[in-house]
Every structure is written in C-alpha cells, then in structure tokens.
Design an enzyme around this catalytic site. Structure first.
Site, mmCIF file in Angstrom:
data_model
loop_
_atom_site.group_PDB
_atom_site.id
_atom_site.type_symbol
_atom_site.label_atom_id
_atom_site.label_comp_id
_atom_site.label_asym_id
_atom_site.label_seq_id
_atom_site.Cartn_x
_atom_site.Cartn_y
_atom_site.Cartn_z
ATOM 1 N N CYS A 55 69.588 107.981 81.710
ATOM 2 C CA CYS A 55 69.545 108.111 80.261
ATOM 3 C C CYS A 55 70.877 108.578 79.683
ATOM 4 O O CYS A 55 71.397 109.622 80.085
ATOM 5 C CB CYS A 55 68.452 109.111 79.905
ATOM 6 S SG CYS A 55 68.455 109.634 78.186
ATOM 7 N N TRP A 88 58.358 110.185 82.474
ATOM 8 C CA TRP A 88 59.265 110.714 83.504
ATOM 9 C C TRP A 88 58.495 111.497 84.556
ATOM 10 O O TRP A 88 57.671 112.350 84.251
ATOM 11 C CB TRP A 88 60.328 111.599 82.864
ATOM 12 C CG TRP A 88 61.156 110.871 81.853
ATOM 13 C CD1 TRP A 88 61.100 110.997 80.497
ATOM 14 C CD2 TRP A 88 62.159 109.883 82.116
ATOM 15 N NE1 TRP A 88 62.005 110.157 79.903
ATOM 16 C CE2 TRP A 88 62.677 109.458 80.869
ATOM 17 C CE3 TRP A 88 62.688 109.318 83.274
ATOM 18 C CZ2 TRP A 88 63.674 108.499 80.743
ATOM 19 C CZ3 TRP A 88 63.682 108.361 83.165
ATOM 20 C CH2 TRP A 88 64.162 107.960 81.912
ATOM 21 N N VAL A 121 57.475 111.194 75.610
ATOM 22 C CA VAL A 121 58.025 112.230 76.487
ATOM 23 C C VAL A 121 59.449 111.826 76.813
ATOM 24 O O VAL A 121 59.679 110.792 77.441
ATOM 25 C CB VAL A 121 57.188 112.353 77.774
ATOM 26 C CG1 VAL A 121 57.807 113.358 78.723
ATOM 27 C CG2 VAL A 121 55.754 112.744 77.430
ATOM 28 N N VAL A 123 63.779 112.749 77.677
ATOM 29 C CA VAL A 123 64.821 113.587 78.273
ATOM 30 C C VAL A 123 66.087 113.420 77.445
ATOM 31 O O VAL A 123 66.266 112.384 76.798
ATOM 32 C CB VAL A 123 65.083 113.174 79.740
ATOM 33 C CG1 VAL A 123 63.939 113.580 80.634
ATOM 34 C CG2 VAL A 123 65.362 111.668 79.872
ATOM 35 N N TYR A 186 71.065 100.006 71.246
ATOM 36 C CA TYR A 186 69.606 99.946 71.300
ATOM 37 C C TYR A 186 69.056 99.068 70.171
ATOM 38 O O TYR A 186 68.117 98.295 70.369
ATOM 39 C CB TYR A 186 69.013 101.355 71.199
ATOM 40 C CG TYR A 186 69.030 102.109 72.503
ATOM 41 C CD1 TYR A 186 67.908 102.147 73.323
ATOM 42 C CD2 TYR A 186 70.177 102.777 72.932
ATOM 43 C CE1 TYR A 186 67.908 102.830 74.521
ATOM 44 C CE2 TYR A 186 70.194 103.467 74.137
ATOM 45 C CZ TYR A 186 69.064 103.491 74.926
ATOM 46 O OH TYR A 186 69.077 104.158 76.120
#
Length: 344
Positions: A55, A88, A121, A123, A186
C-alpha cells in the site's frame, strides 16, 4: 478509501463499476500526540503500526518511521498483501496471528474500537496494544505526527521531515501531488467512463510534467533536504512502472522514460530508509490479484525489470543534503528486511 484513509481493497473493488472513483471520509481520525489531547499520548511500545508493504499510503508511514528511528518505539506488523473478504490479514505470521495483538484480521481491532463501524478496513492503522483497539487510520496526519509529536523518541541524528519554516510550501506541493498523482492514478485506474479516465490520466501526467520541471534544477521537492513531500511522491513513483502504467492504464509514458523523475526516484530508492522498505513482490501481487474488477484473471506480470533501480542517478551534482544536519538510519531491524523476491 478516503482523503484521510489508506488502502481498502473492498472499497476499491466497489468503486469499480462507477464512472469515477471518489474517496470517502475517514472514520477514525484520532491523533497520538505528545500531550495526549485525544486520549492517546505518545508512549514508547504502547502502539502497534499495522501496514501493508503493497500500500502506498502505508508505505509513507513505514519510510517515516525508519528515517526517524522509531522502530523500537513504534513496533510494526506487516500484513499479507493478498486480502480476503475480511480485508487485511496476518497470514505472514506463525499460526496466522499477529504475535503482539493476537488477532487474525486487522478488522478485529476496528471492531474492538467500534462494533459495526461504517467503511472499510484500511492501512496504515495504529492500534493500542493494551486494549487491542484501533486508534487511527488517518494516514495523511499520521506521518506528520511521527515527524513532530513523536520528536522526543526520534533517534539521534533523525532528519526534520516537516521543518516549521517550510511547512506552507510542503503542504502546497503535497496537495498537488496528492490530488493529481497519489490519488490521480487511482481515479484513472478505477474509472469506468472514458471521459473520467481521460481527465484523471491527463491530470496525472500534467502534474508529473510540472514536478519534472521543478526537480530538474533541485534535488528535493522543498528545500535542500528530504521532507514529507518527497516521501509522498516517492511511494507513487516507485509503483508507477510496476503497476500504475499497465494495471491503472497510466501509460502515456513510463517513469523510466522521464529522465528527471527516473533519476530522482532512483536517488531516493538508494537512500537508506526508502528502497530498503520497498517490496515489489508484495506490490505486484496485491494490485494484480486483489483488484479483480480491473484484472479478473489475477495474472501477475513478470516485468518490469528492476535492476535499473540500483543504477547511478547523478543527482548529487544538484547538491542538497539528504538528512540535513542529521545522519542516515542504521541497518534495517531484524525481521523487517524485505525478502529477496521483493528486491531488485
């Protein structure tokens, strides 16, 4: 994914099918500060930084943590680059459990903080070890706080990544990088309308051209040392040819075809704290195998050739002092080394 939230494949895949990609707002934006004003005081060993090496948003925190020497003060957990329906997971650890938090999925820390919370969820995430609760997933603020609020725990010789005299310029440069480059790739990759894709792609390369012009006469984006702005640009550039050029259709040209940006990216990659945190294997497998809306076959390409990252860049001629009056970080801590499969 949001303006203040990192990678969540579920939301990325959900975005596919809409004409344009838009990040939602972060749900957990508490801060860990020196005075503990949000209820989370800086304290060595109290928190765990959960990241994915795949990421780009999490990679900012990994690089900052290493440059500042916070490895012991803020221990790190590395997730599997491939997510399942619970996002994750800690399948890289023995028994599939994070050895400190004792959980199989990062989602468990989110649920401990707020059962049934909205959103995905993501990171990077900071988790309070004693309670097992998520503290924050605000990746935009996280690295700024590591540079400022965690100062008392920095290593001797740590660089000033967010110098006060340059903050307005850093913020201005970083805002353009975020809108057109970090998030722009993105928006291009997840667009399902030609007009929306074209606008995003034009924005990516328009901003890259401006950055190339800026960096043609200076070694770093702001001032003569590495700052937060460089970290934020690097994490996209290092992924550009490996995933964004093909997977996200940002293919006007490759990073290696821009002489200035390619040299700049190599300069940073070869700087301790940058390249030694990059895992190309995790990066490629995550993007090509998780984003099934874009790549339904889940085939991971063999290229590109990575050896060029280690070639001479010649950027020293522009001057600059990578760490200012400080020094480079020491060796990568045991257990945090990037495996050979992820290195050039």
């Amino acid at each position: 994914m949001s303006d203040t939230e990192g990678d969540s494949a579920a939301e990325g895949n959900a975005a596919y099918g809409k004409k344009s990609f838009k990040r939602s707002k972060s749900h957990f934006s508490d801060r860990v500060t020196a005075d503990g004003r949000d209820g989370w005081p800086v304290e060595a060993g109290r928190y765990r930084l959960v990241v994915s090496r795949a990421c780009p948003w999490a990679s900012r925190a990994v690089i900052s943590r290493r440059l500042l020497g916070l490895e012991e003060a803020l221990p790190m957990a590395i997730t599997d680059p491939i997510q399942d329906d619970r996002s994750w997971r800690f399948t890289l650890d023995p028994g599939g459990l994070d050895p400190v938090l004792g959980i199989r999925y990062l989602a468990e820390a989110y649920e401990a903080r707020e059962p049934g919370h909205p959103g995905g969820v993501s990171v990077p995430a900071v988790v309070d070890v004693p309670s097992g609760r998520l503290v924050t997933n605000d990746y935009q603020q996280l690295t700024l706080d590591l540079a400022t609020e965690w100062r008392d725990l920095h290593r001797e010789g740590a660089p000033d990544l967010y110098p006060e005299a340059l903050r307005d310029e850093i913020d201005e440069v970083a805002a353009g990088v975020y809108e057109d480059v970090n998030n722009g790739v993105y928006r291009a990759g997840f667009a399902t309308g030609q007009k929306e894709y074209a606008a995003a792609c034009e924005g990516v390369f328009g901003r890259l051209e401006l950055l190339s012009q800026r960096l043609a006469r200076r070694r770093y984006l702001v001032g003569d040392t590495i700052t937060e702005a460089d970290i934020r640009l690097f994490t996209t550039l290092v992924r550009f040819d490996a995933v964004y050029h093909g997977h996200f259709k940002c293919n006007r040209h490759k990073l290696t075809e821009d002489q200035v940006l390619w040299a700049y990216a190599r300069d940073l990659y070869q700087t301790p704290g940058f390249g030694d945190t990059v895992d190309f294997d995790h990066i490629k497998r995550h993007y090509y195998q998780v984003h099934e809306g874009i790549n339904p076959t889940r085939i991971v390409p063999l290229g590109p050739e990575l050896s060029g990252w280690l070639t001479s860049h010649g950027r020293e001629e522009l001057g600059g002092r990578p760490f200012g009056d400080g020094s480079p970080p020491g060796p990568v801590p045991e257990g945090e080394e990037v495996p050979p499969a992820g290195r050039p």
